[in-house]
Design an enzyme around this catalytic site. Structure first.
Site, PDB file in Angstrom:
ATOM      1  N   ARG A   5      11.704  -5.056   4.979  1.00 16.42           N
ATOM      2  CA  ARG A   5      11.320  -3.655   4.757  1.00 16.42           C
ATOM      3  C   ARG A   5      12.189  -2.687   5.560  1.00 16.42           C
ATOM      4  O   ARG A   5      12.468  -2.894   6.726  1.00 16.42           O
ATOM      5  CB  ARG A   5       9.860  -3.461   5.175  1.00 16.42           C
ATOM      6  N   ARG A  29      -0.741  -8.569  13.513  1.00 15.23           N
ATOM      7  CA  ARG A  29      -1.317  -7.610  12.554  1.00 15.23           C
ATOM      8  C   ARG A  29      -2.140  -8.320  11.486  1.00 15.23           C
ATOM      9  O   ARG A  29      -3.166  -7.819  11.048  1.00 15.23           O
ATOM     10  CB  ARG A  29      -0.212  -6.772  11.918  1.00 15.23           C
ATOM     11  N   ARG A  66      -9.916   0.850   8.494  1.00 13.23           N
ATOM     12  CA  ARG A  66      -9.537  -0.526   8.828  1.00 13.23           C
ATOM     13  C   ARG A  66     -10.590  -1.203   9.686  1.00 13.23           C
ATOM     14  O   ARG A  66     -10.333  -2.282  10.231  1.00 13.23           O
ATOM     15  CB  ARG A  66      -8.201  -0.528   9.584  1.00 13.23           C
ATOM     16  N   LYS A  88       0.838  -1.211   0.000  1.00 18.12           N
ATOM     17  CA  LYS A  88       0.000   0.000   0.000  1.00 18.12           C
ATOM     18  C   LYS A  88       0.869   1.256   0.000  1.00 18.12           C
ATOM     19  O   LYS A  88       0.668   2.170  -0.801  1.00 18.12           O
ATOM     20  CB  LYS A  88      -0.909   0.034   1.250  1.00 18.12           C
ATOM     21  N   ARG A 145      10.966  -0.672  11.293  1.00 18.48           N
ATOM     22  CA  ARG A 145       9.888  -0.474  12.257  1.00 18.48           C
ATOM     23  C   ARG A 145       9.948  -1.495  13.378  1.00 18.48           C
ATOM     24  O   ARG A 145      10.211  -2.667  13.133  1.00 18.48           O
ATOM     25  CB  ARG A 145       8.538  -0.574  11.534  1.00 18.48           C
TER      26      ARG A 145
HETATM   27  P1  ADP Z   1       2.280  -1.838   3.219  1.00 19.49           P
HETATM   28  O1  ADP Z   1       2.282  -0.331   3.207  1.00 19.49           O
HETATM   29  O2  ADP Z   1       1.060  -2.430   2.568  1.00 19.49           O
HETATM   30  O3  ADP Z   1       2.516  -2.411   4.580  1.00 19.49           O
HETATM   31  P2  ADP Z   1       4.841  -1.587   1.791  1.00 19.49           P
HETATM   32  O4  ADP Z   1       4.507  -0.742   0.611  1.00 19.49           O
HETATM   33  O5  ADP Z   1       5.585  -0.971   2.904  1.00 19.49           O
HETATM   34  O6  ADP Z   1       3.509  -2.320   2.333  1.00 19.49           O
HETATM   35  O7  ADP Z   1       5.639  -2.865   1.240  1.00 19.49           O
HETATM   36  C1  ADP Z   1       6.206  -3.824   2.133  1.00 19.49           C
HETATM   37  C2  ADP Z   1       7.609  -4.169   1.650  1.00 19.49           C
HETATM   38  O8  ADP Z   1       7.522  -4.913   0.433  1.00 19.49           O
HETATM   39  C3  ADP Z   1       8.497  -2.952   1.352  1.00 19.49           C
HETATM   40  O9  ADP Z   1       9.809  -3.260   1.750  1.00 19.49           O
HETATM   41  C4  ADP Z   1       8.401  -2.781  -0.174  1.00 19.49           C
HETATM   42  O10 ADP Z   1       9.617  -2.257  -0.714  1.00 19.49           O
HETATM   43  C5  ADP Z   1       8.167  -4.216  -0.646  1.00 19.49           C
HETATM   44  N1  ADP Z   1       7.216  -4.290  -1.773  1.00 19.49           N
HETATM   45  C6  ADP Z   1       6.108  -3.548  -1.976  1.00 19.49           C
HETATM   46  N2  ADP Z   1       5.467  -3.925  -3.112  1.00 19.49           N
HETATM   47  C7  ADP Z   1       6.190  -4.946  -3.646  1.00 19.49           C
HETATM   48  C8  ADP Z   1       6.056  -5.756  -4.829  1.00 19.49           C
HETATM   49  N3  ADP Z   1       5.017  -5.607  -5.656  1.00 19.49           N
HETATM   50  N4  ADP Z   1       6.997  -6.688  -5.048  1.00 19.49           N
HETATM   51  C9  ADP Z   1       8.024  -6.868  -4.175  1.00 19.49           C
HETATM   52  N5  ADP Z   1       8.218  -6.140  -3.059  1.00 19.49           N
HETATM   53  C10 ADP Z   1       7.316  -5.187  -2.783  1.00 19.49           C
HETATM   54  P1  ADP Z   2       1.089  -1.917   7.649  1.00 19.38           P
HETATM   55  O1  ADP Z   2       2.375  -1.726   6.956  1.00 19.38           O
HETATM   56  O2  ADP Z   2       1.070  -3.085   8.576  1.00 19.38           O
HETATM   57  O3  ADP Z   2      -0.106  -1.898   6.799  1.00 19.38           O
HETATM   58  P2  ADP Z   2       0.623   0.707   8.933  1.00 19.38           P
HETATM   59  O4  ADP Z   2       1.796   1.578   8.972  1.00 19.38           O
HETATM   60  O5  ADP Z   2      -0.458   1.013   7.972  1.00 19.38           O
HETATM   61  O6  ADP Z   2       1.114  -0.785   8.745  1.00 19.38           O
HETATM   62  O7  ADP Z   2      -0.022   0.597  10.392  1.00 19.38           O
HETATM   63  C1  ADP Z   2       0.783   0.321  11.514  1.00 19.38           C
HETATM   64  C2  ADP Z   2      -0.085   0.243  12.751  1.00 19.38           C
HETATM   65  O8  ADP Z   2      -0.756   1.491  12.978  1.00 19.38           O
HETATM   66  C3  ADP Z   2      -1.206  -0.794  12.734  1.00 19.38           C
HETATM   67  O9  ADP Z   2      -0.740  -2.105  13.083  1.00 19.38           O
HETATM   68  C4  ADP Z   2      -2.155  -0.218  13.790  1.00 19.38           C
HETATM   69  O10 ADP Z   2      -1.670  -0.432  15.105  1.00 19.38           O
HETATM   70  C5  ADP Z   2      -2.057   1.272  13.504  1.00 19.38           C
HETATM   71  N1  ADP Z   2      -3.021   1.685  12.490  1.00 19.38           N
HETATM   72  C6  ADP Z   2      -2.780   1.983  11.195  1.00 19.38           C
HETATM   73  N2  ADP Z   2      -3.919   2.304  10.551  1.00 19.38           N
HETATM   74  C7  ADP Z   2      -4.919   2.191  11.461  1.00 19.38           C
HETATM   75  C8  ADP Z   2      -6.337   2.382  11.420  1.00 19.38           C
HETATM   76  N3  ADP Z   2      -6.975   2.760  10.303  1.00 19.38           N
HETATM   77  N4  ADP Z   2      -7.021   2.172  12.560  1.00 19.38           N
HETATM   78  C9  ADP Z   2      -6.419   1.822  13.694  1.00 19.38           C
HETATM   79  N5  ADP Z   2      -5.097   1.608  13.815  1.00 19.38           N
HETATM   80  C10 ADP Z   2      -4.345   1.791  12.703  1.00 19.38           C
END
Ligand code: ADP
Ligand code: ADP
Ligand code: ZN
Length: 233
Positions: free
Chosen positions: A132, A178, A93, A17, A167
């Site tokens: 990551r 999660r 969420r 995302k 993180r």
């Molecule tokens: P989210 O925000 O959904 O938690 P991230 O965008 O941070 O996910 O992606 C998680 C990890 O996977 C990051 O280290 C990113 O560089 C990598 N990543 C994201 N999309 C892809 C993809 N399509 N293929 C391989 N690695 C990816």
């Molecule tokens: P991910 O890469 O796992 O998608 P985020 O950075 O989006 O992680 O979220 C990290 C943490 O922040 C979540 O595990 C939760 O504790 C909190 N969080 C993020 N978005 C929300 C939301 N919409 N509602 C409640 N808690 C949230």
């Protein structure tokens, strides 16, 4: 002036995302609103009275209470830059958050273009999350294997030196929590948006470029259909 695009990205932790939101921000001049990033900024702020409580919640993998999250996002959406269009990454969420967002959008007569669900297998999510890291200065996302920085010490985008961070919730135990939270509390919002005819699914297992192309294809569709926001003057 081009029309503002407004989308929601939904997906489990590590689905990509944030990666796609950063790309869409740069491609279309949109505001990237990540609930997780907003919480992490509050945790870093020594003057935020809730910082320590938020840290404990994020580290546990649970959701921050809806009331706190909804208020934070409502304040962010009221800022003037959001008129350019926005990507909501990781909000809503829960059903309560989805309903609160609908009320906010209705109040301001704003329509969403799409709600995009990024599907990725659990094994792949663990692999993505364990590799990551991000730049602590500009927040650009990287991956040890899939997107390493060209120089191990330097951010490709902003040039910051030795500012890469991992993180504290990107460990095996928190990731399991999660994922559970995602399946229990977040997936129930999918039928909610499906019922409104807004949900689009894409294969988040594909490469970063392929996923971006899939999102662009989705955005081309709804922009021509009725119900789209009229162009801003
Ligand atoms: P989210 O925000 O959904 O938690 P991230 O965008 O941070 O996910 O992606 C998680 C990890 O996977 C990051 O280290 C990113 O560089 C990598 N990543 C994201 N999309 C892809 C993809 N399509 N293929 C391989 N690695 C990816
Ligand atoms: P991910 O890469 O796992 O998608 P985020 O950075 O989006 O992680 O979220 C990290 C943490 O922040 C979540 O595990 C939760 O504790 C909190 N969080 C993020 N978005 C929300 C939301 N919409 N509602 C409640 N808690 C949230
Ligand atoms: Zn950087």
């Amino acid at each position: 002036m081009t029309e503002a695009i407004r989308i929601i990205l939904i997906g489990p932790p590590g689905a990509g995302k944030g990666t796609q939101a950063q790309r869409l921000r740069d491609l279309h001049g949109l505001v990237h609103i990540s609930a997780g990033d907003l919480f992490r900024a509050r945790i870093k702020d020594p003057n935020d009275p809730m910082g320590q409580q938020l840290k404990a919640i994020l580290d546990s993998g649970a959701l921050v209470p809806d009331a706190v999250t909804i208020q934070m996002i409502a304040e962010r959406l009221q800022q003037a830059d959001c008129a350019k269009g926005f990507i909501l990454d990781g909000f809503p969420r829960s059903i309560a958050q989805a309903e609160a967002l609908d009320a906010m959008l209705l109040k301001h007569n704003i329509k969403l273009d799409a709600v995009i669900q990024m599907e990725v297998d659990d094994d792949k999510l663990v692999e993505r999350i364990s590799g990551r890291y991000t730049c602590g200065e500009c927040n650009t996302g990287y991956h040890d294997t899939f997107k390493p920085a060209q120089d191990a010490h330097t951010c490709d985008v902003c040039g910051a030196k030795d500012k890469f961070v991992r993180r504290s919730d990107d460990n095996a135990e928190a990731v399991r929590a999660r994922l559970k939270t995602y399946y229990n509390q977040t997936t129930p919002i999918l039928p909610y948006y499906e019922g409104k005819g807004m949900l689009k699914r894409l294969d988040g297992m594909a490469s970063m470029d392929e996923v971006t192309a899939a999102i662009e294809a989705i955005l081309k569709g709804p922009k021509d259909s009725p119900g789209k926001n009229p162009p801003r003057p």
